[in-house]
Design a protein around this motif. Structure first.
Motif, PDB file in Angstrom:
ATOM      1  N   GLY A 119       3.404   1.017   5.635  1.00  0.00           N
ATOM      2  CA  GLY A 119       3.823   1.678   6.875  1.00  0.00           C
ATOM      3  C   GLY A 119       4.303   3.095   6.634  1.00  0.00           C
ATOM      4  O   GLY A 119       4.022   4.011   7.414  1.00  0.00           O
ATOM      5  N   LEU A 120       5.010   3.291   5.512  1.00  0.00           N
ATOM      6  CA  LEU A 120       5.516   4.630   5.186  1.00  0.00           C
ATOM      7  C   LEU A 120       4.370   5.590   4.874  1.00  0.00           C
ATOM      8  O   LEU A 120       4.443   6.779   5.174  1.00  0.00           O
ATOM      9  CB  LEU A 120       6.444   4.555   3.974  1.00  0.00           C
ATOM     10  N   LEU A 146      -2.516   0.143  17.430  1.00  0.00           N
ATOM     11  CA  LEU A 146      -1.396  -0.727  17.816  1.00  0.00           C
ATOM     12  C   LEU A 146      -1.527  -2.093  17.128  1.00  0.00           C
ATOM     13  O   LEU A 146      -0.550  -2.639  16.625  1.00  0.00           O
ATOM     14  CB  LEU A 146      -1.347  -0.902  19.335  1.00  0.00           C
ATOM     15  N   TRP A 147      -2.746  -2.610  17.082  1.00  0.00           N
ATOM     16  CA  TRP A 147      -2.954  -3.902  16.406  1.00  0.00           C
ATOM     17  C   TRP A 147      -2.562  -3.779  14.944  1.00  0.00           C
ATOM     18  O   TRP A 147      -1.951  -4.686  14.369  1.00  0.00           O
ATOM     19  CB  TRP A 147      -4.421  -4.356  16.479  1.00  0.00           C
ATOM     20  N   ASP A 148      -2.927  -2.635  14.350  1.00  0.00           N
ATOM     21  CA  ASP A 148      -2.647  -2.437  12.939  1.00  0.00           C
ATOM     22  C   ASP A 148      -1.150  -2.405  12.682  1.00  0.00           C
ATOM     23  O   ASP A 148      -0.654  -3.043  11.751  1.00  0.00           O
ATOM     24  CB  ASP A 148      -3.309  -1.134  12.468  1.00  0.00           C
ATOM     25  N   VAL A 149      -0.443  -1.643  13.534  1.00  0.00           N
ATOM     26  CA  VAL A 149       1.013  -1.571  13.398  1.00  0.00           C
ATOM     27  C   VAL A 149       1.598  -2.983  13.519  1.00  0.00           C
ATOM     28  O   VAL A 149       2.456  -3.391  12.729  1.00  0.00           O
ATOM     29  CB  VAL A 149       1.610  -0.634  14.480  1.00  0.00           C
ATOM     30  N   ILE A 224      -4.843  -8.238   8.867  1.00  0.00           N
ATOM     31  CA  ILE A 224      -4.348  -6.883   8.574  1.00  0.00           C
ATOM     32  C   ILE A 224      -5.462  -6.025   8.012  1.00  0.00           C
ATOM     33  O   ILE A 224      -5.607  -4.871   8.389  1.00  0.00           O
ATOM     34  CB  ILE A 224      -3.103  -6.790   7.643  1.00  0.00           C
ATOM     35  N   HIS A 225      -6.265  -6.611   7.127  1.00  0.00           N
ATOM     36  CA  HIS A 225      -7.278  -5.724   6.560  1.00  0.00           C
ATOM     37  C   HIS A 225      -8.494  -5.596   7.458  1.00  0.00           C
ATOM     38  O   HIS A 225      -9.186  -4.587   7.428  1.00  0.00           O
ATOM     39  CB  HIS A 225      -7.647  -6.127   5.145  1.00  0.00           C
ATOM     40  N   THR A 226      -8.740  -6.620   8.257  1.00  0.00           N
ATOM     41  CA  THR A 226      -9.849  -6.507   9.210  1.00  0.00           C
ATOM     42  C   THR A 226      -9.525  -5.426  10.229  1.00  0.00           C
ATOM     43  O   THR A 226     -10.350  -4.563  10.523  1.00  0.00           O
ATOM     44  CB  THR A 226     -10.066  -7.862   9.908  1.00  0.00           C
ATOM     45  N   VAL A 227      -8.296  -5.455  10.750  1.00  0.00           N
ATOM     46  CA  VAL A 227      -7.916  -4.448  11.742  1.00  0.00           C
ATOM     47  C   VAL A 227      -7.918  -3.058  11.102  1.00  0.00           C
ATOM     48  O   VAL A 227      -8.368  -2.092  11.712  1.00  0.00           O
ATOM     49  CB  VAL A 227      -6.539  -4.794  12.365  1.00  0.00           C
ATOM     50  N   THR A 228      -7.456  -2.953   9.857  1.00  0.00           N
ATOM     51  CA  THR A 228      -7.494  -1.652   9.181  1.00  0.00           C
ATOM     52  C   THR A 228      -8.941  -1.161   9.089  1.00  0.00           C
ATOM     53  O   THR A 228      -9.220   0.019   9.281  1.00  0.00           O
ATOM     54  CB  THR A 228      -6.876  -1.763   7.774  1.00  0.00           C
ATOM     55  N   SER A 229      -9.863  -2.084   8.834  1.00  0.00           N
ATOM     56  CA  SER A 229     -11.272  -1.665   8.764  1.00  0.00           C
ATOM     57  C   SER A 229     -11.781  -1.237  10.140  1.00  0.00           C
ATOM     58  O   SER A 229     -12.606  -0.347  10.258  1.00  0.00           O
ATOM     59  CB  SER A 229     -12.133  -2.799   8.218  1.00  0.00           C
ATOM     60  N   TRP A 230     -11.257  -1.874  11.171  1.00  0.00           N
ATOM     61  CA  TRP A 230     -11.684  -1.526  12.535  1.00  0.00           C
ATOM     62  C   TRP A 230     -11.247  -0.115  12.919  1.00  0.00           C
ATOM     63  O   TRP A 230     -11.862   0.509  13.776  1.00  0.00           O
ATOM     64  CB  TRP A 230     -11.137  -2.533  13.553  1.00  0.00           C
TER      65      TRP A 230
END
Lengths: 453, 299
Positions: A119-120, A146-149, A224-230
């Motif tokens: 997050g940082l 927002l999903w990622d956060v 978390i990683h799927t959303v990061t990829s999105w």
């Protein structure tokens, strides 16, 4: 008579084992020097961040076109590496692989450290970090950001909770084995152990809770990683516009997470003298697991580059040429070769599955994983759909500045600090689980569970 | 070997045939060939023509005589080249109006006078050029005092235009004048009907009934006379179109809308995830409390 004798014998071995595993919970000179070194380095990096706060994001190499540089690469890498907690404790642990027990805490500590700092890392890419709260106030539920956060925060909390739950019995052991350690630490152990006595009812609750957490952590970690990829895949940019980005990122995350675990295993084994607990057998097992996930990742790489490369659509072609044969070709092939293909081949050979060769391979794979994130994030932005005209050259080609590099090193130092502190405050090998697995304590709930099955 | 030869031959044929597809010269009808400008080329017409050329033609043709045309295939011809200057004014006008190969037509983009002004500019690069005498094309408005009024005939339910000329203080109808009727659209004008004035100087238009109008069904009509030096223009706003309610994409729940207008399934999925995880975490915390309680009561 004979029975009581074996009991005494068992008790003494349990006692020895606990004593042995609590050996590492102490603040020694080496630790202080190490932390001092990390602190000084961190201060230097934070000074770089102060310059960025004062002068703005212009001190970094990111510009209008390449607006996501090594900060975002770093973020993706951090999220990726944190997935190892889920892989080792969740997937491997839940499948009943008992050999993984001594490694679970290391994996969970890595997960907590990387998730906490991820997050940082994002904040370092913000020009006005004091407006961070707006992301939450004005966030749109349609936005992957927002999903990622949401998921990164959730994953951090769950990882922390999982780490804590599995620590409870150890904390109770610690109350009796921390003579000479700081009073504050003993008090902390006392409060956090919840008065654990190892009764059948307690063990039952704890086991159930652990299983619930392990089940929960799998979808959350995947997301978390799927959303990061999105964050990339939902755009139309050639190179990001891919429907396999989710699994591609997740499989890549396992590779970087496991390589990080290998490095941590090596250092803890060596520095904490844990050769009896983290053995060559464990390295061999982790190596095989690393080969498996690397092969899966290689498979996704093949899909990601071969399929668009076969079609060579107009804009894909520009991107692929730059990557495979152009300006980024050296980096691309080095990463694929040294960070993925050669490690797979080497790890198939038995002598390379020993600790030291694995450390070296792990470092290569981890470095490759970081650079792979750079390859995914940066080159794509150098070819926008509309031609770049009348711009200074530093707008067209991205190169990170020294300040930017220092700011990117800061989170790595923070991770090392978190891991170092946690590994000093708590036993790095799960004590209670080791005791149970070695059969030194009879697990009464086990018999019941077997009956259920 | 033979196969190779056949292959090469067919590829060559293919290249020749496709390239000729683009560069083929459109045959210009002979009457169009002989058409002349309705006015004399003067430094003023050349200047206006240059402006029009720079705005509409330069991006492909470059500056005349400088060979800095766009790199297209086939290359856009240099209008100043002797090869191009061989065309008659009428041929140039025809090509400019109707387009050729990759070049688009300008019939609805530039009016006739503007097209001729461009030609006058292009001819200014040809020192040996002499403008042919202006031919009368017959049915054109020649006087400066002519007027056109566009109106709607409620009984006939038709749009009509009346062209009259003022002669000695009286308005006299002008027959046999061709008028084009356009509807104003977002990007340019759409030609919808063409009619000629009768003996009374009136032309009725048969307009299609299915043209989308505004939210009340109004259409913005423009009538223009053709083939003359003085172009008459008249406009009319009439309820002739189909009522079209503009669809605001922000009225529906969608990915691209604000938070409040997010798709319902998305809000549900998101909340389901967050609440589900929240409940699980609370459950775990309650379990931990249970452990503490067991031990507290035991001591």
């Amino acid at each position: 008579m004979a029975e009581s004798q074996t009991n005494i014998q068992q008790d003494s071995t349990v006692d020895n084992l606990i004593k042995d595993l609590f050996r590492t919970v102490r603040l020694n000179k080496g630790f202080n020097i190490w932390m001092g070194f990390l602190s000084v380095s961190l201060v230097i990096c934070l000074y770089a961040y102060y310059i960025q706060l004062r002068d703005g994001l212009g001190v970094a190499g990111i510009r209008d076109y390449v607006s996501w540089g090594i900060y975002i690469s770093n973020f993706v890498f951090f999220v990726a590496t944190s997935l190892v907690g889920m892989l080792v404790s969740g997937v491997v642990g839940l499948s009943g692989q008992k050999w993984v027990t001594p490694l679970t805490r290391i994996a969970e500590i890595i997960a907590v450290a990387f998730a906490a700092v991820a997050g940082l890392v994002i904040v370092s890419d913000m020009g006005r970090p004091e407006r961070l709260v707006n992301v939450f106030i004005h966030g749109r539920v349609q936005s992957p950001i927002l999903w990622d956060v949401t998921v990164v925060t959730t994953y951090f909390l769950i990882s922390l909770l999982l780490l804590y739950i599995t620590l409870i019995p150890d904390l109770a052991y610690g109350k009796d084995h921390l003579e000479g350690r700081p009073k504050l630490l003993q008090k902390l152990y006392d409060i956090l152990s919840l008065g654990w006595k190892g009764r059948k009812a307690e063990v039952k609750i704890l086991k159930k809770s652990t299983i619930v957490m392990l089940i929960l952590i799998i979808p959350v970690a995947l997301s978390i990683h799927t959303v990061t990829s999105w964050l990339f895949a939902v755009t139309l940019r050639p190179g990001w516009d891919s429907s396999i980005f989710g699994p591609y990122f997740v499989s890549g995350a396992f590779v970087s997470g496991l390589s990080c675990l290998v490095i941590a295993m090596y250092f803890f084994r060596k520095n904490y003298k844990l050769e009896d607990y983290i053995t060559d057998f464990h390295f061999d097992k982790v190596a095989k697991l690393l080969v498996l996930v690397s092969l899966v990742y290689l498979y996704f790489n093949l899909n990601e580059f071969l399929v668009p490369g076969y079609k060579m659509k107009k804009f894909d072609a520009v991107h692929l040429r730059e990557l495979l044969a152009g300006e980024h070709a050296l980096l691309f092939w080095s990463v694929q070769g040294l960070g993925l293909i050669i490690p797979i081949i080497l790890l198939l050979i038995k002598p390379f599955r020993k600790p030291l060769p694995m450390l070296i391979i792990g470092i290569f794979v981890l470095a490759g994983s970081w650079l792979k994130r750079y390859i995914i994030v940066v080159p794509v932005q150098e070819h926008p759909f509309l031609p770049i005209q009348h711009e200074p050259s530093n707008f067209m080609v991205y190169s990170p500045t020294l300040i930017e590099i220092l700011i990117s090193i800061a989170p790595i130092i923070m991770v090392l600090m978190i891991i170092s502190v946690l590994a000093k405050l708590f036993p790095i090998i799960p004590v209670w689980e080791t005791v149970v697995h070695k059969g030194l304590i009879k697990d009464e709930t086990e018999i019941e569970n077997n009956n259920h099955i | 070997m033979q196969l190779n030869r056949i292959l090469i031959a067919s590829i060559t044929l293919l290249i020749i045939s496709t390239s000729s597809l683009f560069s083929q010269t459109t045959s210009v009808p002979s009457e169009a060939k002989n058409k002349t400008a309705p006015f004399l080329f003067t430094p003023e017409t050349i200047k206006t023509g240059e402006q029009i050329f720079n705005a509409n033609c330069k991006s492909c043709h470059g500056d005349p005589g400088k060979a800095n045309y766009a790199k297209l295939n086939p290359i856009p011809k240099d209008p100043a080249s002797p090869e191009y200057q061989k065309n008659s004014d009428g041929e140039m006008f025809y090509i400019l109006s109707n387009g050729r190969g990759l070049m688009p037509n300008f019939v609805n983009t530039l009016n006739e006078a503007q097209r001729w002004q461009v030609i006058s500019y292009i001819r200014s690069f040809n020192k040996s050029y002499k403008q042919p005498p202006i031919k009368s094309t017959g049915e054109v408005v020649k006087t400066e005092t002519a007027k056109m009024i566009l109106a709607f005939d409620k009984s006939e339910k038709k749009v009509f235009a009346t062209i009259t000329d003022s002669v000695a203080g009286l308005r006299k109808p002008l027959p046999d004048i061709t008028i084009k009727l356009f509807v104003k659209r977002t990007f340019g004008s759409l030609l919808v009907a063409e009619a000629s004035t009768g003996k009374e100087g009136i032309a009725y238009f048969n307009t299609p009934a299915d043209i989308p109008g505004d939210s009340l069904g109004f259409l913005s009509l423009i009538a223009k006379t053709q083939g003359n030096s003085k172009e008459l223009i008249s406009t009319l706003n009439e309820k002739l179109g189909v009522v079209t309610k503009p669809k605001n994409l922000l009225d529906q729940r969608a990915w691209w809308n604000v938070n409040k207008m997010a798709p319902v399934w998305l809000i549900i999925s998101y909340l389901f995830g967050v609440v589900g995880i929240g409940i699980t975490v609370v459950y775990i915390l309650l379990q931990l409390r249970k452990i503490k309680k067991i031990n507290d009561s035991a001591t």
